[in-house]
Design a protein around this motif. Structure first.
Motif, short mmCIF file in Angstrom:
data_model
loop_
_atom_site.label_atom_id
_atom_site.label_comp_id
_atom_site.label_asym_id
_atom_site.label_seq_id
_atom_site.Cartn_x
_atom_site.Cartn_y
_atom_site.Cartn_z
N TYR A 163 0.83 -1.21 0.00
CA TYR A 163 0.00 0.00 0.00
C TYR A 163 0.87 1.26 0.00
N GLY A 166 2.26 2.28 -3.23
CA GLY A 166 1.26 3.06 -3.94
C GLY A 166 1.19 4.50 -3.47
N GLU A 167 1.24 4.70 -2.16
CA GLU A 167 1.21 6.06 -1.60
C GLU A 167 2.44 6.86 -2.05
N ARG A 170 1.96 7.84 -5.60
CA ARG A 170 0.96 8.92 -5.67
C ARG A 170 1.58 10.26 -5.31
N LEU A 175 0.16 8.71 -10.70
CA LEU A 175 -1.15 8.23 -10.28
C LEU A 175 -1.55 6.91 -10.91
N SER A 176 -1.27 6.71 -12.18
CA SER A 176 -1.69 5.46 -12.82
C SER A 176 -0.91 4.27 -12.23
N GLU A 177 0.39 4.46 -11.97
CA GLU A 177 1.18 3.40 -11.33
C GLU A 177 0.68 3.14 -9.91
N ALA A 178 0.34 4.21 -9.21
CA ALA A 178 -0.17 4.08 -7.84
C ALA A 178 -1.47 3.28 -7.84
N ASN A 179 -2.36 3.55 -8.78
CA ASN A 179 -3.64 2.84 -8.85
C ASN A 179 -3.44 1.35 -9.09
N VAL A 180 -2.46 1.00 -9.91
CA VAL A 180 -2.16 -0.42 -10.14
C VAL A 180 -1.74 -1.08 -8.82
N TYR A 182 -2.44 -0.04 -5.76
CA TYR A 182 -3.60 -0.11 -4.85
C TYR A 182 -4.45 -1.33 -5.17
N GLY A 183 -4.62 -1.61 -6.46
CA GLY A 183 -5.37 -2.81 -6.86
C GLY A 183 -4.70 -4.08 -6.38
#
Length: 194
Positions: A163, A166-167, A170, A175-180, A182-183
């Motif tokens: 997590y 991801g933070e 971010r 952001l797109s890498e962070a969202n991956v 987070y998933g």
């Protein structure tokens, strides 16, 4: 048992000259969250246990550098004590609580060097990453969190580390890498907790 000990001490005040009784009184106060009272007792106990719990009281009272002094006494004066590993781990914790993340990070690294097989190692490694993150060194934080994830996949810090990758991404504007990530965190958590 608290009442019995208190009655014995009131009936036989000389018991207060025995370190084990004073230590027990300190533990009673500590467990009641009376850290000032506990500290007064632990300061009279010149042993690894006394210094360790005095350090814990100082941490609870936000006197973290006094806590570090007590933990170091254990390491220096009682190097073969069962409390050395805990004291060595408590030093970076005190720095972390005091928001001295640079000292905490270096102390966690030293802990991992001194105790490479410790049960505390996953958490110490994770806190190195947190220290980097809090110092806004996101690149190093990501490296440490990824290492944490690979080295301790079954530990609770693995999901937290993922997590925080991801933070970190971010906060770097990715952001797109962070969202991956987070998933992946959600998938990882579902395998652990379901």
């Amino acid at each position: 048992s608290n009442e019995i000990l208190q009655q014995l001490v009131s009936m036989y005040p000389a018991y207060l000259n025995h370190e084990k009784v004073v230590f027990a009184l300190g533990l009673i106060a500590f467990n009641k969250k009376d850290y000032e009272g506990a500290l007064e007792n632990f300061k009279k106990v010149k042993s690894p246990e006394g210094y360790y719990y005095a350090g814990k009281c100082y941490d609870k009272l936000d006197k973290n550098f006094s806590a570090v002094v007590n933990y170091r006494k254990i390491i220096v004066e009682y190097p073969k004590s069962d409390y050395v590993e805990r004291a060595t781990f408590s030093i970076p914790e005190s720095f972390y609580f005091a928001t001295d993340y640079f000292s905490a990070m270096n102390s966690y690294k030293k802990f991992n060097d001194y105790f490479p097989k410790s049960d505390y190692k996953p958490y110490a490694t994770y806190k190195v990453g947190c220290s980097y993150l809090l110092q806004k060194n996101f690149t190093e934080a990501i490296k440490v969190f990824n290492d944490c994830n690979k080295s301790f996949p079954a530990s609770e810090v693995a999901s937290l580390s993922l997590y925080l990758v991801g933070e970190s991404l971010r906060k770097m504007g990715k952001l797109s890498e962070a969202n991956v990530i987070y998933g992946k965190t959600v998938v990882h958590l579902s395998h652990i907790y379901i």
